[in-house]
Design an enzyme around this catalytic site. Structure first.
Site, short mmCIF file in Angstrom:
data_model
loop_
_atom_site.label_atom_id
_atom_site.label_comp_id
_atom_site.label_asym_id
_atom_site.label_seq_id
_atom_site.Cartn_x
_atom_site.Cartn_y
_atom_site.Cartn_z
CG ASP A 107 -0.35 0.52 2.47
OD1 ASP A 107 0.84 0.21 2.70
OD2 ASP A 107 -1.04 1.21 3.22
CD GLU A 108 4.66 2.64 3.44
OE1 GLU A 108 5.67 3.24 3.80
OE2 GLU A 108 4.22 1.64 4.00
N1 DCP Z 1 0.37 -4.76 7.85
C1 DCP Z 1 0.52 -6.01 8.48
N2 DCP Z 1 1.24 -6.11 9.63
C2 DCP Z 1 1.81 -5.02 10.20
C3 DCP Z 1 1.67 -3.75 9.58
C4 DCP Z 1 0.94 -3.67 8.40
O1 DCP Z 1 0.01 -7.00 7.95
N3 DCP Z 1 2.49 -5.14 11.34
C5 DCP Z 1 -0.44 -4.68 6.62
C6 DCP Z 1 -1.86 -4.25 6.94
C7 DCP Z 1 -1.95 -2.82 6.51
C8 DCP Z 1 -0.92 -2.73 5.39
O2 DCP Z 1 0.07 -3.70 5.73
O3 DCP Z 1 -3.26 -2.46 6.07
C9 DCP Z 1 -0.32 -1.36 5.27
O4 DCP Z 1 0.38 -0.99 6.43
P1 DCP Z 1 0.41 0.50 6.97
O5 DCP Z 1 1.50 0.57 7.98
O6 DCP Z 1 0.45 1.45 5.84
O7 DCP Z 1 -0.96 0.66 7.78
P2 DCP Z 1 -2.41 0.96 7.26
O8 DCP Z 1 -2.44 1.26 5.79
O9 DCP Z 1 -3.31 -0.14 7.68
O10 DCP Z 1 -2.82 2.25 8.08
P3 DCP Z 1 -2.31 3.76 7.89
O11 DCP Z 1 -3.54 4.56 7.57
O12 DCP Z 1 -1.71 4.14 9.20
O13 DCP Z 1 -1.32 3.75 6.77
MG MG Z 2 -1.09 2.57 4.90
#
Ligand code: DCP
Ligand code: MG
Length: 353
Positions: A107-108
């Site tokens: 996602d990044e």
């Molecule tokens: N992810 C995971 N285990 C982790 C961290 C992340 O499986 N310890 C997965 C789930 C997240 C995705 O990777 O949805 C992207 O991680 P991000 O750190 O970008 O977190 P989010 O997109 O969920 O939230 P934010 O809005 O803070 O970016």
């Molecule tokens: Mg994210």
């Protein structure tokens, strides 16, 4: 070497897995939800939505602990295949703006748009356009950081999350870095931050009151680098994972068609978008793709460096001879790019050596 400030965008989807689950099951909206393993089998939380974060739930937390903090938490097992598909969609969108893309996770990604001519060359407008395209295509929101380097862009993308953007101009870079708490610095883990905090280093500004030599003494090799970051400096190039070889667009038709003229009209409709995505890059052959109502497909390719009417006629003609009376449900056109992004490659090699 090029001494212009670079234009780096960091894009990060908001509560990625959780947002995909809510998109596909709107009844979940407004409730605290998390994607992760079961609470009773030592599962952990992959991520959660912002409602759940209010209760202190976060990534990598044991699902059992998450349930303790938020008993009404809805726990969802997760669908990696769908997340991968969305990831491919957003990467396709990034490629509309630049080929210098470094993915960090599903996602990044970092994008180097220094040489992109789109949006009058404004990285801020490009970041907004990317966020809008992501929303239109996936119904999901992303946040963006725009800055002269990767380090600042990454911190900036977190600044106005969710669904936000933060721009750090070159003249704001030093101040922005100095006022950040060190725990927001990528690379400074919780243990390092704890040690630094005990020594009185909380923000970048605290580091700047020290010296690169003292930081080397405290942290080893990471010390001088941290000092540089506190000055807002980060020379690391955006390293593309692979070089794009072709660019294309296609459309699934609302109603099947069969005549040459109809197909030609659809192709004409696709060409402006293809041109937009090409961003002026040279190509050396053109491929037309047809998918038939029985879901088989064919492609025909012809040499050519321009989308002339004659060329389109010829390629379409070859593809259509294989229809054998079958109606057509999808028309696509793509071109093979002639070279990797110019000059960038050399620059990357120099900087990373
Ligand atoms: N992810 C995971 N285990 C982790 C961290 C992340 O499986 N310890 C997965 C789930 C997240 C995705 O990777 O949805 C992207 O991680 P991000 O750190 O970008 O977190 P989010 O997109 O969920 O939230 P934010 O809005 O803070 O970016
Ligand atoms: Mg994210």
């Amino acid at each position: 070497m090029d001494s212009r400030p670079r234009k780096i965008i960091h894009i990060d989807m908001d509560a990625f897995y959780a947002s995909v689950e809510i998109r596909d099951n709107p009844a979940l909206a407004g409730h605290p939800i998390a994607v992760g393993g079961k609470a009773d089998s030592r599962g952990v939380i992959a991520t959660c939505n912002y409602e759940a974060r209010k209760f202190g739930v976060h990534s990598a937390m044991a699902s059992a602990e998450a349930k303790r903090r938020c008993p009404q938490l809805i726990l969802i097992p997760g669908r990696m295949q769908v997340y991968r598909e969305v990831s491919a969609q957003i990467h396709e969108i990034f490629h509309h703006y630049t080929d210098i893309i470094e993915p960090l996770s599903l996602d990044e990604a970092y994008l180097d748009v220094t040489d992109s001519k789109l949006c009058q060359g404004s990285a801020t407008l490009m970041a907004e356009a990317i966020r809008a395209e992501i929303l239109a295509t996936t119904q999901l929101t992303a946040s963006a950081g725009v800055a002269p380097n990767k380090f600042l862009a990454k911190i900036a993308s977190d600044e106005n999350k969710p669904n936000g953007i933060c721009v750090v101009t070159p003249d704001q870079a030093a101040d922005f870095a100095a006022r950040q708490p060190l725990k927001k610095y990528p690379g400074a883990g919780p243990k390092t931050c704890e040690r630094l905090e005990k020594l009185g280093f909380i923000t970048g500004a605290d580091i700047l009151r020290s010296s690169p030599e003292q930081m080397l003494h405290i942290l080893g090799q990471f010390g001088p680098r941290l000092y540089q970051r506190a000055q807002g400096i980060d020379e690391r190039p955006v390293q593309p994972s692979r070089i794009r070889k072709s660019v294309g667009v296609e459309t699934t038709l609302e109603r099947d068609i069969s005549r040459f003229e109809q197909c030609r009209e659809v192709l004409d409709g696709l060409c402006p978008e293809l041109h937009r995505r090409l961003r002026g890059r040279a190509f050396h052959n053109v491929t037309v793709k047809l998918k038939f109502h029985d879901f088989n497909q064919t492609t025909a390719t012809h040499q050519g460096s321009q989308l002339t009417s004659t060329l389109l006629d010829n390629v379409l003609h070859i593809a259509l001879t294989r229809a054998n009376g079958r109606r057509i449900r999808l028309v696509g056109i793509s071109v093979a790019l002639t070279e990797a992004p110019p000059s960038q490659q050399l620059q990357l090699d120099l900087e990373s050596s």
